[in-house]
Design an enzyme around this catalytic site. Structure first.
Site, PDB file in Angstrom:
ATOM      1  N   ILE A   1      46.714  48.111  34.532  1.00 60.12           N
ATOM      2  CA  ILE A   1      46.513  48.507  33.142  1.00 60.12           C
ATOM      3  C   ILE A   1      46.457  47.268  32.235  1.00 60.12           C
ATOM      4  CG2 ILE A   1      47.449  49.890  31.223  1.00 60.12           C
ATOM      5  CD1 ILE A   1      46.860  51.546  33.762  1.00 60.12           C
TER       6      ILE A   1
ATOM      7  N   ARG B   1      57.730  43.860  41.424  1.00 56.51           N
ATOM      8  CA  ARG B   1      57.583  43.115  40.167  1.00 56.51           C
ATOM      9  C   ARG B   1      58.760  42.161  39.965  1.00 56.51           C
ATOM     10  NH1 ARG B   1      57.296  49.018  40.006  1.00 56.51           N
ATOM     11  NH2 ARG B   1      58.044  49.314  37.903  1.00 56.51           N
TER      12      ARG B   1
ATOM     13  N   CYS C   1      30.074  50.812  54.982  1.00 55.62           N
ATOM     14  CA  CYS C   1      31.094  51.764  54.520  1.00 55.62           C
ATOM     15  C   CYS C   1      30.384  52.821  53.694  1.00 55.62           C
ATOM     16  CB  CYS C   1      32.141  51.044  53.677  1.00 55.62           C
ATOM     17  SG  CYS C   1      33.207  52.136  52.730  1.00 55.62           S
TER      18      CYS C   1
ATOM     19  N   CYS D   1      31.696  55.666  52.428  1.00 53.46           N
ATOM     20  CA  CYS D   1      32.461  56.226  51.306  1.00 53.46           C
ATOM     21  C   CYS D   1      32.217  55.430  50.031  1.00 53.46           C
ATOM     22  CB  CYS D   1      33.950  56.211  51.587  1.00 53.46           C
ATOM     23  SG  CYS D   1      34.484  57.047  53.064  1.00 53.46           S
TER      24      CYS D   1
ATOM     25  N   THR E   1      52.500  40.324  43.482  1.00 57.47           N
ATOM     26  CA  THR E   1      52.533  41.379  42.473  1.00 57.47           C
ATOM     27  C   THR E   1      51.130  41.733  41.969  1.00 57.47           C
ATOM     28  OG1 THR E   1      54.687  40.496  41.834  1.00 57.47           O
ATOM     29  CG2 THR E   1      53.668  42.042  40.306  1.00 57.47           C
ATOM     30  N   THR E   2      50.247  40.756  41.915  1.00 60.64           N
ATOM     31  CA  THR E   2      48.892  41.004  41.405  1.00 60.64           C
ATOM     32  C   THR E   2      48.124  42.005  42.269  1.00 60.64           C
ATOM     33  OG1 THR E   2      48.873  38.760  40.542  1.00 60.64           O
ATOM     34  CG2 THR E   2      46.735  39.836  40.726  1.00 60.64           C
TER      35      THR E   2
ATOM     36  N   HIS F   1      47.506  46.741  28.995  1.00 62.34           N
ATOM     37  CA  HIS F   1      48.312  47.384  27.948  1.00 62.34           C
ATOM     38  C   HIS F   1      47.894  46.877  26.570  1.00 62.34           C
ATOM     39  CE1 HIS F   1      51.154  49.226  30.743  1.00 62.34           C
ATOM     40  NE2 HIS F   1      51.045  48.121  31.467  1.00 62.34           N
TER      41      HIS F   1
END
Lengths: 333, 488
Positions: free
Chosen positions: B51, B317, B410, B412, B44-45, B53
């Protein structure tokens, strides 16, 4: 700080042709500098081991060596393995290289001949997973043509551009199997002769109005799902089929390489994704010119070279006026 | 081979596990982190909204609320210590009508009770001044100046690198399948396939799989973990000015809804939706899902340029049916701490979650004695600053010291060979293309690796002294190539 009348960024066909034309117009070789990020002159030509470049149908690599031989013969200075990371309105160029380190160069004029980059597959929005075995056409060219490795043994190619077809042929020649080439369009993007030479000859099918809807596979690509599209580009129900393969190559077209342009305030056109230029290929920033695929994506290398020639003329005129203005100012003083 | 014995074993190297290891790494405690994946931040990380929160979402009095507010204050100092990009850009929850305004007022009251500072409700004029591209129908917004953005996996890399530098052992591809507790010597034996370690204390920070770890132990969590997939789109840096703050819509029962936010690297992130999936590993995207988030994004910023999508991805999640974080010592097994049901705002809360876990360990008898030789940076040499982030004089110095910093790989994202070699040589070595990509950003720009992928693979092969065809994308069977071409 190193000083040059003209710095050309990029040594592909447009950059080199531009340099040669400026040299022919009477600017001294030592006042010109070509900067190339790769270790050899020639740009993307070096990735193209197939034939068909120029009037003599050379391979890309042959054409690259012909062009770089002309640069060397005329003693036009160049730096390879050197990447320009920024340019300013005052035409100060910052470049890095393992040998030169962090360098700044003051130029009177700059020509951006930075070529193009591939469009990413982000916009394709294909469902499913993102395992190994998915690569852009350019990556495959580098792996196969330069390194000598195969990206997969059973490949599906998305896109019917000439480069997609050339890759289909290359993979067939190098011992891979190309299951088919597909495109959402009703007509292929490449010429008929390319299709017969690159696909028909090897018995590789071309599936038009076909879209890839899903990718399967946790670690490597295991299969994809395709579906047919109707003439409005909508999925036709009941046409989805799963096809086993181990790799997916995409060629979604090209975009001008404009990284350096945006920071210096060069206006970018929405339609071409390239810079806005005037007749002599000067951008809205005084003394900064653009040519080749960095300006607009061309289909043919000869058009790219013609663009380089045009920029060469434009920038020679610019330097001539600059020189004259400086002399007048000197006399007035 | 002798079985290694630790004071603490942490199962899972997501943000919770690595943050806990980071806190423990400061003390004279032998600690191991056991990770089923090939890298830190594999679950999930790796894929979430990124954000920090502010803390007005969670209900008053919940563990979520408490740890969110505390955690959001700790992220800044940690980011500064370890050179992690963190931007306290603030967030705006947008309301379109009186009903939304009512809900925003509720969030304001809740936020104040939770201890969130600086919250206020703003009206259309100020909102448009702050966010010129927001929908003309947006009338109100709840402004939270303490909210921020961070790169979640970089935060996990930073804290894991620091802990590894300070002696924490990391085990990868360690998919725990057996946990035994010996009541006589009070030791846990934790095995995966043919590998085994022992530990006095265990922390279950297995994220989506924390319920399965509890079961393997012979314990049971008092709730279920529902895997919910969220899909995302990432826009090119050219669109970076689309939003200046994290923009949410007024939340519904389904969650916080689709957001539009800048990222610390200058892109724009759009998403997520929330769909329950059967498999915890189902990180595939769907065309329906992408249309759903596109529509959601347009309701916030009508003119958002979705032609500039550079990539799409999804994360899963761990939603607990109980609705709150569950962090406590097992009732059945002493010195075994479950940290489960950590969904959003788990990232923001993570430093506070780690503190909370440390306190539980301390209360159950673990001794915390500070190390005299604690290293504060990611590695003994410093914070592995990338060329892109260096000042002009730092760049000059870096190339002089190691000419590979002058070799651009790279274009970009302005990543040099020096950055890549450094990532490969760090305490937790980046030995796959994706590991290099997430640590250096090589391949994360608008061409998505079209130019640099092959070069990155060559550098990895050279550094590890293997053939290019042995280089992996992310896992042991994800070779990017399948062998040599037919040669003459």
């Amino acid at each position: 700080m190193m000083k040059k009348k003209l710095v050309i960024i990029g040594s592909g066909p447009s950059g080199i042709v531009c340099a040669l034309n400026v040299y022919k117009s009477g600017i001294k070789a030592e006042d010109i500098l070509i900067i190339e990020r790769e270790d050899e002159l020639g740009g993307t030509l070096n990735l193209c081991i197939h034939q068909g470049f120029g009037k003599n149908e050379l391979t890309g690599t042959e054409m690259a060596s012909e062009l770089s031989a002309l640069v060397k013969k005329n003693n036009i200075p160049y730096l390879v393995g050197t990447t320009v990371i920024s340019i300013t309105k005052e035409k100060i160029i910052t470049a890095v290289s393992p040998t030169l380190g962090y360098t700044k160069i003051q130029a009177d004029a700059i020509v951006l001949a930075t070529g193009c980059r591939e469009r990413s597959r982000g916009g394709l929005s294909i469902g499913g997973t993102r395992p190994a075995g998915i690569a852009s056409a350019g990556t495959v060219q580098r792996f196969v043509n330069i390194e000598g490795y195969l990206p997969g043994k059973k490949t599906v190619i998305i896109g019917s551009t000439d480069i997609a077809l050339i890759i289909a042929r290359r993979l067939s020649l190098e011992g891979g199997q190309v299951l088919f080439v597909c495109d959402t369009r009703a007509k292929p993007q490449a010429h008929k002769t390319d299709i017969s030479e690159c696909l028909d000859y090897f018995g590789t099918p071309l599936k038009l109005r076909t879209t890839v809807t899903r990718i399967f596979g946790k670690e490597r690509v295991e299969a994809i799902e395709i579906a047919d599209l109707d003439k409005d580009g909508k999925l036709i129900k009941g046409t989805k089929q799963k096809i086993e393969c181990d790799s997916l190559v995409y060629s979604c077209g090209f975009l001008p390489e404009i990284e350096l342009m945006q920071e210096v305030g060069i206006e970018i056109k929405k339609l071409t994704h390239g810079p806005k230029t005037d007749k002599r290929l000067e951008t809205n920033v005084d003394g900064i010119f653009a040519c080749g695929n960095a300006r607009i994506i061309h289909d043919d290398v000869e058009d790219v070279m013609a663009d380089g020639k045009r920029a060469g003329k434009g920038v020679s005129d610019y330097l001539w006026f600059l020189n004259k203005r400086d002399r007048i100012r000197e006399e007035e003083r | 081979m002798a079985i290694k014995s630790y004071d603490v074993a942490i199962i899972g190297a997501g943000i919770v596990g690595t943050m806990t290891a980071f806190m423990i790494g400061k003390y004279k405690i032998k600690c191991a982190v056991l990770e089923a994946g090939i890298d830190v931040a594999s679950g999930t990380t790796r894929a979430n909204s990124a954000i920090i929160h502010a803390g007005y979402d969670a209900h008053e009095g919940s563990l979520k609320a408490k740890l969110n507010v505390r955690g959001s204050r700790l992220v800044g100092p940690i980011a500064k210590q370890l050179g992690v990009h963190y931007n306290k850009c603030g967030s705006l929850v947008i309301g379109y009508n009186e009903k939304d305004l009512e809900h925003l007022r509720l969030l304001l009251v809740r936020g104040k009770k939770n201890g969130v500072r600086g919250l206020e409700i703003i009206e259309q004029d100020r909102l448009r001044e702050m966010e010129p591209n927001v929908s003309k129908d947006a009338k109100y917004a709840l402004y939270a100046p303490s909210a921020g953005i961070v790169c979640p996996y970089d935060l996990a890399y930073a804290v894991s690198e620091n802990s590894a530098t300070n002696g924490v052992d990391y085990y990868f591809e360690y998919k725990v399948d057996k946990i035994d507790y010996n009541e006589v010597n009070k030791l846990y034996t934790i095995s995966a396939n043919d590998k085994t370690i022992k530990a006095k204390y265990v922390v279950n920070a297995a994220g989506l799989y924390s319920d399965e770890i509890a079961e393997i132990l012979g314990d049971k969590l008092p709730f279920k973990i529902i895997p919910r997939r969220g899909e995302y789109m990432l826009l090119d840096k050219s669109e970076g000015k689309t939003a200046n703050h994290t923009l949410f819509v007024t939340p519904s029962e389904k969650g916080k809804g689709i957001l539009v936010s800048p990222t610390v690297d200058g892109n724009i992130i759009v998403g997520p939706n929330a769909n329950v999936v059967e498999s915890k590993a189902d990180t595939g995207v769907t065309s329906e899902g992408l249309s759903e988030i596109a529509e959601g994004a347009r309701s916030i910023v009508p003119d958002i340029n979705l032609d500039a999508i550079i990539t799409t991805f999804a994360g899963v999640r761990a939603t607990p049916t109980s609705g709150d974080f569950y962090i406590r010592e097992s009732e059945k097994f002493p010195k075994f701490v479950h940290a489960a049901g950590i969904e959003s705002p788990g990232l923001a809360a993570s430093p506070a979650i780690a503190e909370y876990i440390v306190n539980i360990l301390r209360n159950s008898g673990l001794k915390f004695k500070e190390k005299e030789d604690y290293i504060t940076t990611r590695t003994a040499e410093g914070n592995c600053k990338l060329f892109y982030d260096m000042s002009e004089s730092e760049r000059e110095k870096a190339i002089k010291k190691d000419p590979r910093y002058g070799k651009m790989v790279c274009r970009c994202e302005m990543v040099t060979e020096g950055d890549i070699v450094n990532a490969i040589r760090r305490p937790i070595s980046a030995h796959t293309v994706d590991m290099v990509k997430r640590r250096t950003r090589a391949g994360m720009g608008r061409c998505q690796g079209g130019y640099c992928r092959a070069k990155v693979a060559e550098i990895i092969a050279k550094e590890l002294n293997i053939s290019v065809s042995e280089v992996k994308k992310f896992s042991s069977n994800s070779n990017i190539l399948c062998g040599r071409t037919k040669r003459i």
